[in-house]
Design an enzyme around this catalytic site. Sequence first.
Site, PDB file in Angstrom:
ATOM      1  CD  GLU A   1       9.683  -1.337  11.351  1.00 44.65           C
ATOM      2  OE1 GLU A   1       9.582  -1.656  12.558  1.00 44.65           O
ATOM      3  OE2 GLU A   1       8.717  -0.932  10.663  1.00 44.65           O
TER       4      GLU A   1
ATOM      5  CG  ASP B   1      -0.274  -0.240   2.520  1.00 43.93           C
ATOM      6  OD1 ASP B   1       0.907  -0.654   2.527  1.00 43.93           O
ATOM      7  OD2 ASP B   1      -0.910  -0.012   3.560  1.00 43.93           O
TER       8      ASP B   1
HETATM    9  N1  UDP Z   1      -0.492  -7.596   5.819  1.00 42.47           N
HETATM   10  C1  UDP Z   1      -0.576  -8.982   5.847  1.00 42.47           C
HETATM   11  N2  UDP Z   1      -1.507  -9.588   6.672  1.00 42.47           N
HETATM   12  C2  UDP Z   1      -2.360  -8.868   7.465  1.00 42.47           C
HETATM   13  C3  UDP Z   1      -2.268  -7.470   7.450  1.00 42.47           C
HETATM   14  C4  UDP Z   1      -1.316  -6.866   6.618  1.00 42.47           C
HETATM   15  O1  UDP Z   1       0.165  -9.659   5.124  1.00 42.47           O
HETATM   16  O2  UDP Z   1      -3.164  -9.479   8.175  1.00 42.47           O
HETATM   17  C5  UDP Z   1       0.503  -6.942   4.945  1.00 42.47           C
HETATM   18  C6  UDP Z   1      -0.047  -5.745   4.154  1.00 42.47           C
HETATM   19  O3  UDP Z   1      -0.502  -6.155   2.879  1.00 42.47           O
HETATM   20  C7  UDP Z   1       1.133  -4.796   4.074  1.00 42.47           C
HETATM   21  C8  UDP Z   1       1.930  -5.123   5.344  1.00 42.47           C
HETATM   22  O4  UDP Z   1       1.507  -6.406   5.774  1.00 42.47           O
HETATM   23  O5  UDP Z   1       1.941  -5.035   2.929  1.00 42.47           O
HETATM   24  C9  UDP Z   1       1.688  -4.094   6.443  1.00 42.47           C
HETATM   25  O6  UDP Z   1       0.312  -4.057   6.729  1.00 42.47           O
HETATM   26  P1  UDP Z   1      -0.533  -2.702   6.749  1.00 42.47           P
HETATM   27  O7  UDP Z   1      -0.253  -1.930   5.513  1.00 42.47           O
HETATM   28  O8  UDP Z   1      -1.940  -3.048   7.035  1.00 42.47           O
HETATM   29  O9  UDP Z   1       0.090  -2.004   8.013  1.00 42.47           O
HETATM   30  P2  UDP Z   1       0.471  -0.484   8.268  1.00 42.47           P
HETATM   31  O10 UDP Z   1       1.120   0.041   7.042  1.00 42.47           O
HETATM   32  O11 UDP Z   1      -0.816   0.202   8.560  1.00 42.47           O
HETATM   33  O12 UDP Z   1       1.387  -0.568   9.427  1.00 42.47           O
HETATM   34 MN    MN Z   2       0.621  -0.045   5.072  1.00 41.22          MN
END
Ligand code: UDP
Ligand code: MN
Length: 241
Positions: A190, A107
Site C-alpha cells: 500500500e 475475503d
Molecule cells: N491471494 C492470492 N494468492 C495467494 C494468497 C492470497 O492471490 O497465494 C489473494 C487472496 O485471495 C486475497 C489477497 O490475495 O484476495 C490477500 O490474501 P489474504 O486474504 O490471504 O491475505 P490477508 O488478508 O490475510 O493479508
Molecule cells: Mn484477506
Amino acid sequence: NLSTIYFVTPTYPRREQVPELTRLAYTLLHVPRLHWIVANDHNACNPYLDTLLNRFGIPYTHLASPMPQRFHKAESKPRGVANRRAAMQWLRQHNITTGVLYFGDDDNTYDLKLFSEIRDTKHVSMFPVGLIANYGISGPVVCKGKVIGFLDSWVAGRRWPVDMAGFAVSLSYMAEHPNASMPYKPGYEEDYFLRSIGLTLDMIEPKGSNCTEILVWHTQTKNHERTMVKLNHEYLDDRSN
Ligand code: UDP
Ligand code: MN
C-alpha cells in the site's frame, strides 16, 4: 451519470475460493456501474471460474495472474500482488482513464455504503478498515475534515500506514502517474503504491462521515488445509499401527 467502479479482486485456487467469490458476488450485485476485475493466482484462465463468474451477471474481466515462481518458497509471500499488478496493466492497456479503482480482496466484508462513498473520489479517498491486527481498526485520523495522520498497529516506518481495503483512487488521477506500481514487498504494498502515485496528505478525501464509520472489514476465512493435512497424517498413522 454514475462513474464506474473498477473493483479489483485478487483470488487464488483453494477450497474456499468458490464460497468467497460467491459471497462477494452477491454483495457486488447490489452495486450499479461496477466492473469486477477478478485476477486469479493461476497460470491460465480456469473455465470453472468463468462459469461461476458468468452465472452472477456482473460485468467482469477474468485475468490469469500467477505469483512469480521465485516467491513460491518465500516464508512471507506477496499475496495478491501479481494479481493487482495485472489488473493495473489491464486498465492501462485499455486506456481506462475515468472511474474509480478499488482493491477489494475476496475475503473482506463490504458495506454497500462504501461504494456510494468512493464513487466520487477526485484523487484518493480513504476510510477506516475494521478487524485489522491488534487495534482491531486501521484508518485515517481526521481533524476539521482533513486527514492529519493514521492509526495503525503496525506502522513499520511506512509513510502511508493503511490497509489495501482502506483507499480508492480516481483513474483520471492515476493516469497522471504512469509509473504507478505495486512492489513485491509484503507489508509495504500500500505504502509504495500510494507513494508511486505522488500522494500528499492534503489530497486525501476522508469518507464515511469523516472516517467515523467502518464500511469494510478485513475478515479472514479459516483455512482448513492444515486441518486436512493433519487428518490425513492421523489417518496414515492409524493405518501403520
Ligand atoms: N491471494 C492470492 N494468492 C495467494 C494468497 C492470497 O492471490 O497465494 C489473494 C487472496 O485471495 C486475497 C489477497 O490475495 O484476495 C490477500 O490474501 P489474504 O486474504 O490471504 O491475505 P490477508 O488478508 O490475510 O493479508
Ligand atoms: Mn484477506
